[in-house]
Write an enzyme that holds these catalytic residues in place. Structure first.
Site, PDB file in Angstrom:
ATOM      1  N   GLU A 188       2.554   4.481   7.052  1.00 60.56           N
ATOM      2  CA  GLU A 188       2.589   5.229   5.684  1.00 60.56           C
ATOM      3  C   GLU A 188       2.849   6.527   5.497  1.00 60.56           C
ATOM      4  O   GLU A 188       3.991   6.570   5.194  1.00 60.56           O
ATOM      5  CB  GLU A 188       2.442   4.421   4.385  1.00 60.56           C
ATOM      6  CG  GLU A 188       1.079   5.510   3.946  1.00 60.56           C
ATOM      7  CD  GLU A 188      -0.547   4.397   4.646  1.00 60.56           C
ATOM      8  OE1 GLU A 188      -1.068   4.447   4.453  1.00 60.56           O
ATOM      9  OE2 GLU A 188      -0.163   3.684   5.594  1.00 60.56           O
ATOM     10  N   GLY A 229      13.868  14.591 -20.057  1.00 64.23           N
ATOM     11  CA  GLY A 229      14.447  14.655 -18.879  1.00 64.23           C
ATOM     12  C   GLY A 229      14.814  13.424 -18.216  1.00 64.23           C
ATOM     13  O   GLY A 229      15.200  12.552 -18.910  1.00 64.23           O
ATOM     14  N   HIS A 269      -2.703   5.139   9.845  1.00 67.47           N
ATOM     15  CA  HIS A 269      -1.799   4.510   8.509  1.00 67.47           C
ATOM     16  C   HIS A 269       0.110   5.200   8.570  1.00 67.47           C
ATOM     17  O   HIS A 269       0.682   6.342   8.474  1.00 67.47           O
ATOM     18  CB  HIS A 269      -1.760   6.350   7.745  1.00 67.47           C
ATOM     19  CG  HIS A 269      -3.178   5.734   7.404  1.00 67.47           C
ATOM     20  ND1 HIS A 269      -3.859   5.055   5.827  1.00 67.47           N
ATOM     21  CD2 HIS A 269      -4.391   6.257   7.473  1.00 67.47           C
ATOM     22  CE1 HIS A 269      -4.878   5.418   5.379  1.00 67.47           C
ATOM     23  NE2 HIS A 269      -5.809   5.507   6.566  1.00 67.47           N
ATOM     24  N   SER A 304      12.576  13.086 -24.159  1.00 71.16           N
ATOM     25  CA  SER A 304      12.207  14.485 -23.702  1.00 71.16           C
ATOM     26  C   SER A 304      13.129  14.716 -23.388  1.00 71.16           C
ATOM     27  O   SER A 304      13.618  16.451 -23.051  1.00 71.16           O
ATOM     28  CB  SER A 304      11.253  14.308 -22.699  1.00 71.16           C
ATOM     29  OG  SER A 304      11.582  13.806 -22.086  1.00 71.16           O
ATOM     30  N   CYS A 346      -5.919   0.253   8.071  1.00 74.34           N
ATOM     31  CA  CYS A 346      -6.962   0.754   7.907  1.00 74.34           C
ATOM     32  C   CYS A 346      -8.421  -0.148   7.166  1.00 74.34           C
ATOM     33  O   CYS A 346      -8.821  -0.843   7.881  1.00 74.34           O
ATOM     34  CB  CYS A 346      -7.501   2.100   7.127  1.00 74.34           C
ATOM     35  SG  CYS A 346      -8.638   3.239   7.614  1.00 74.34           S
TER      36      CYS A 346
END
Length: 509
Positions: free
Chosen positions: A169, A223, A167, A221, A79
């Protein structure tokens, strides 16, 4: 030496998505701002130039020293990158009469060009640019076109430099992964050996070298991110890792004890700290989301400073920072614009005197989970939904009080437990309950009520960068709503959020 691809970021919010696609091909890559290009060593196999919100026609357009690299490395310019090379090397870029955005099809592909190997005729690609390449230099050759974009892709003759105006991706480019594989494997000659196992091995070795015999304090945490970071550090430095789990009064129901229990069998040194009142005091009277975040971050650092002083000679603060934390929090000339501050990012005050170690800061969430599985971490931890660092404070819109927290914890527990019992929890990327700053009229029994409203949020995502709302079954939503209203005093209405990211964010604050 781990071979790598260098991605130069010109400010596109899709830059990390390019990295994600490269890694899905088991190839390691690093992202660097266009204006801070590192010295390349023998591990660099190729360069990818990202898109950008800038136009090459702007006076302050980002610049790249192409001539320095063109004879040494294969280059794929995407791009803005493609427009830049064309515009500043004998071609011309102009503003499109209409913005070229959305699906297009490659009506012409040059036969036998290595970039388009196994890419079929009429392959769908995704365009997203306001400028377009209208002419190219004599030593540039068009290798793909759409019906409206003649220079959809080009190659600089006699080099391994390629430019594409679409693009690859994004998933809308149906053969984008094949094109990237062609560039990375066939043109750059990368070996596809970067796996979760190799990441673990390399990262532990790097942590050992970086930390030596130093002590690290890390905030757990419960997590995924902090757990994986803790286990990596534990493998690297063993007893020199000191983990602290802070009860900030903003956790999910019964989470403090359940998290402490979950780490007992892992051999990691963890200390629980009850600091609820310190956080509540700091949040009193605050309604602005950023002020709440900063207050929580400030108290979090204060608590850590207190605890760090109880451990002699601590030199590092470990954090489970991952990419979405960074991209939404860091803005320099080039990388993406700041969306919000984050508790994990932005450095520490000078008085704390701790350096930061972030073993996961280049990974997406799903990559962290793969690394966690490689480390044999319990699936109950790896499968947990993401939870914001500031906790329920940013799911309570407006001022945070202990009473609101208690109400939200009960409602959220009912929501999450129902998702689990319905077999939906693992199909949802993230779910949470939001306490809204409104009250509504209701009727309970023969009495009129005027009580609080909560909103249920559930999204599907792969990496947190984009997300779509989950189409939960109506009967499940009805059951959750009834249970919350019937069992949580102070709530008389439940609504469901059907917004996607973008334009909305996953959290409300």
């Amino acid at each position: 030496m781990q071979e790598k691809i260098i991605i130069l970021d010109f400010g596109s919010q899709f830059t990390q998505l390019i990295a994600r696609r490269v890694r899905e091909l088991n190839i390691y890559c690093e992202i660097h701002p266009f204006n801070h290009v590192p010295e390349f060593d023998g591990s660099v196999k190729g360069i990818i130039l990202s898109g950008s919100p800038y136009s090459v026609r702007q006076d302050d357009a980002p610049h790249f020293d192409y001539k320095r690299y063109k004879d040494q490395y294969p280059i794929l310019a995407v791009c803005y990158g493609a427009q830049y090379l064309a515009h500043f090397h004998g071609g011309e870029v102009q503003a499109s009469s209409t913005r070229e955005y959305g699906r297009a099809n490659l009506q012409y592909i040059k036969p036998f060009n290595p970039l388009f190997k196994n890419v079929p005729a009429n392959s769908q690609v995704w365009m997203s640019h306001a400028d377009t390449i209208v002419s190219i230099a004599d030593d540039f050759e068009v290798i793909a076109s759409t019906d409206t974009v003649r220079v959809a892709a080009y190659q600089v003759t006699g080099t391994k430099t390629y430019g594409i105006q679409f693009h690859p991706e994004v998933t809308h480019s149906t053969d984008g992964k094949q094109l990237l594989q062609n560039f990375l494997v066939d043109i750059c000659h990368c070996v596809q050996d970067w796996t979760p196992d190799s990441f673990v091995e390399t990262t532990i070795a790097e942590l050992k070298a970086q930390l030596g015999d130093d002590k690290v304090v890390l905030g757990l945490s419960g997590g995924v991110d902090s757990s994986v970071a803790a286990v990596l550090l534990h493998h690297a430095i063993g007893k020199n890792l000191h983990c602290i789990f802070v009860d900030n009064g903003l956790l999910r129901k019964d989470e403090f004890q359940s998290v402490l229990d979950s780490y007992k069998h892992m051999g990691i040194n963890v200390k629980g700290v009850d600091a609820k009142q310190r956080f509540y005091d700091a949040l009193a009277g605050l309604s602005d989301p950023e002020k709440k975040r900063k207050a929580i971050g400030r108290v979090f650092i204060d608590v850590f400073d207190d605890e760090a002083h109880r451990i002699t000679d601590v030199k590092w603060l470990g954090q489970g920072t991952i990419y979405p934390d960074v991209i939404e929090s860091v803005s320099v000339k080039g990388p993406s614009a700041t969306i919000k501050s984050h508790h994990n990012v932005g450095g520490l005050p000078d008085f704390m005197k701790l350096k930061v170690v972030e073993p996961l800061k280049t990974l997406f969430k799903d990559e962290v989970r793969k690394v966690g599985r490689s480390l044999k971490i319990d699936q109950n931890i790896l499968g947990r939904h993401p939870f914001p660092g500031p906790g329920l404070a940013i799911r309570i819109l407006g001022e945070v009080t202990p009473e609101k927290v208690a109400i939200l914890q009960e409602a959220d527990a009912i929501y999450i437990n129902n998702l689990k019992s319905a077999g939906l929890y693992d199909k949802v990327w993230q779910a949470g309950t939001i306490f809204l700053p409104v009250q509504s009229v209701g009727v309970m029994g023969d009495e009129r009520t005027y009580e609080n409203v909560v909103c249920l949020r559930a999204v599907e995502s792969l990496d947190g960068m984009t997300a779509d709302w989950c189409h939960l079954p109506y009967d499940v939503l009805a059951k959750i709503s009834n249970e919350i209203i019937n069992n949580v005093k102070g709530i008389n209405r439940v609504v469901y959020d059907i917004s996607s990211k973008p334009p909305a964010t996953i959290e409300w604050e």
